[in-house]
Motif scaffolding. Structure first.
Motif, PDB file in Angstrom:
ATOM      1  N   ALA A  36       6.857  -3.336 -12.405  1.00 11.29           N
ATOM      2  CA  ALA A  36       8.302  -3.077 -13.444  1.00 11.29           C
ATOM      3  C   ALA A  36       8.276  -2.239 -11.427  1.00 11.29           C
ATOM      4  O   ALA A  36       9.506  -1.708 -11.050  1.00 11.29           O
ATOM      5  N   ILE A  37       7.285  -1.290 -11.147  1.00 17.75           N
ATOM      6  CA  ILE A  37       7.516  -0.736  -9.893  1.00 17.75           C
ATOM      7  C   ILE A  37       7.980  -1.470  -8.864  1.00 17.75           C
ATOM      8  O   ILE A  37       9.235  -1.261  -7.952  1.00 17.75           O
ATOM      9  N   SER A  97       0.449  -1.117   0.020  1.00 15.42           N
ATOM     10  CA  SER A  97      -0.412   0.129  -0.214  1.00 15.42           C
ATOM     11  C   SER A  97       0.391   1.663   0.288  1.00 15.42           C
ATOM     12  O   SER A  97       0.602   2.434  -0.336  1.00 15.42           O
ATOM     13  N   SER A  98       1.686   1.071   0.547  1.00 20.54           N
ATOM     14  CA  SER A  98       2.788   2.182   0.965  1.00 20.54           C
ATOM     15  C   SER A  98       3.568   2.813  -0.618  1.00 20.54           C
ATOM     16  O   SER A  98       4.090   3.622  -0.510  1.00 20.54           O
ATOM     17  N   LEU A  99       4.423   1.587  -1.038  1.00 22.42           N
ATOM     18  CA  LEU A  99       4.672   1.506  -2.064  1.00 22.42           C
ATOM     19  C   LEU A  99       3.820   1.964  -3.624  1.00 22.42           C
ATOM     20  O   LEU A  99       4.281   3.007  -4.407  1.00 22.42           O
ATOM     21  N   HIS A 141       3.538   5.520  -5.720  1.00 13.94           N
ATOM     22  CA  HIS A 141       4.250   5.967  -7.163  1.00 13.94           C
ATOM     23  C   HIS A 141       1.773   7.027  -7.267  1.00 13.94           C
ATOM     24  O   HIS A 141       2.303   6.718  -8.350  1.00 13.94           O
ATOM     25  N   ARG A 142       1.716   7.218  -6.619  1.00 15.88           N
ATOM     26  CA  ARG A 142       0.054   8.417  -6.947  1.00 15.88           C
ATOM     27  C   ARG A 142      -0.729   6.805  -7.504  1.00 15.88           C
ATOM     28  O   ARG A 142      -1.107   6.810  -7.860  1.00 15.88           O
ATOM     29  N   LEU A 143      -0.225   5.606  -6.658  1.00 15.44           N
ATOM     30  CA  LEU A 143      -1.589   4.863  -7.142  1.00 15.44           C
ATOM     31  C   LEU A 143      -2.865   4.368  -6.420  1.00 15.44           C
ATOM     32  O   LEU A 143      -2.109   5.406  -5.233  1.00 15.44           O
ATOM     33  N   SER A 144      -3.631   3.920  -6.495  1.00  9.82           N
ATOM     34  CA  SER A 144      -4.397   3.156  -5.127  1.00  9.82           C
ATOM     35  C   SER A 144      -4.190   1.990  -4.770  1.00  9.82           C
ATOM     36  O   SER A 144      -3.223   2.089  -4.619  1.00  9.82           O
TER      37      SER A 144
END
Length: 87
Positions: free
Chosen positions: A60-61, A34-36, A40-43
């Motif tokens: 990839a992230i 969740s924090s990762l 990356h400004r994702l849900s």
């Protein structure tokens, strides 16, 4: 489909890294999925979904954060890369 085959997709091991191994490796580096995702400004749930379905951006992230290639974690999602590496 037998009863034993009806488990959730997330609980089934991948042919590469096991889902729990991916999560543990991220936790060992001081983050959560969740924090990762938020970094990356994702849900919050985006990278959790990556563990069970093919999402190249999420793969990839995660791989970059762990210092490996996506096909090292999910070889079944990248069959041509794995075949070329084996030559």
């Amino acid at each position: 489909m037998s009863k034993s085959d009806r488990g959730s997709r997330a609980a089934r091991p991948l042919s590469g890294w096991h889902v729990e191994d991916v999560k543990a490796a991220i936790r060992k580096k001081g983050q959560t999925l969740s924090s990762l995702s938020r970094m990356h400004r994702l849900s919050d749930s985006y990278l959790r979904g990556t563990l069970i379905r093919h999402r190249p951006r999420g793969e990839a992230i995660i791989a970059s954060f762990l210092g490996v290639h996506p096909w090292d974690i999910w070889p079944e999602r990248y069959p041509m890369v794995v075949l070329r590496k084996g030559r």
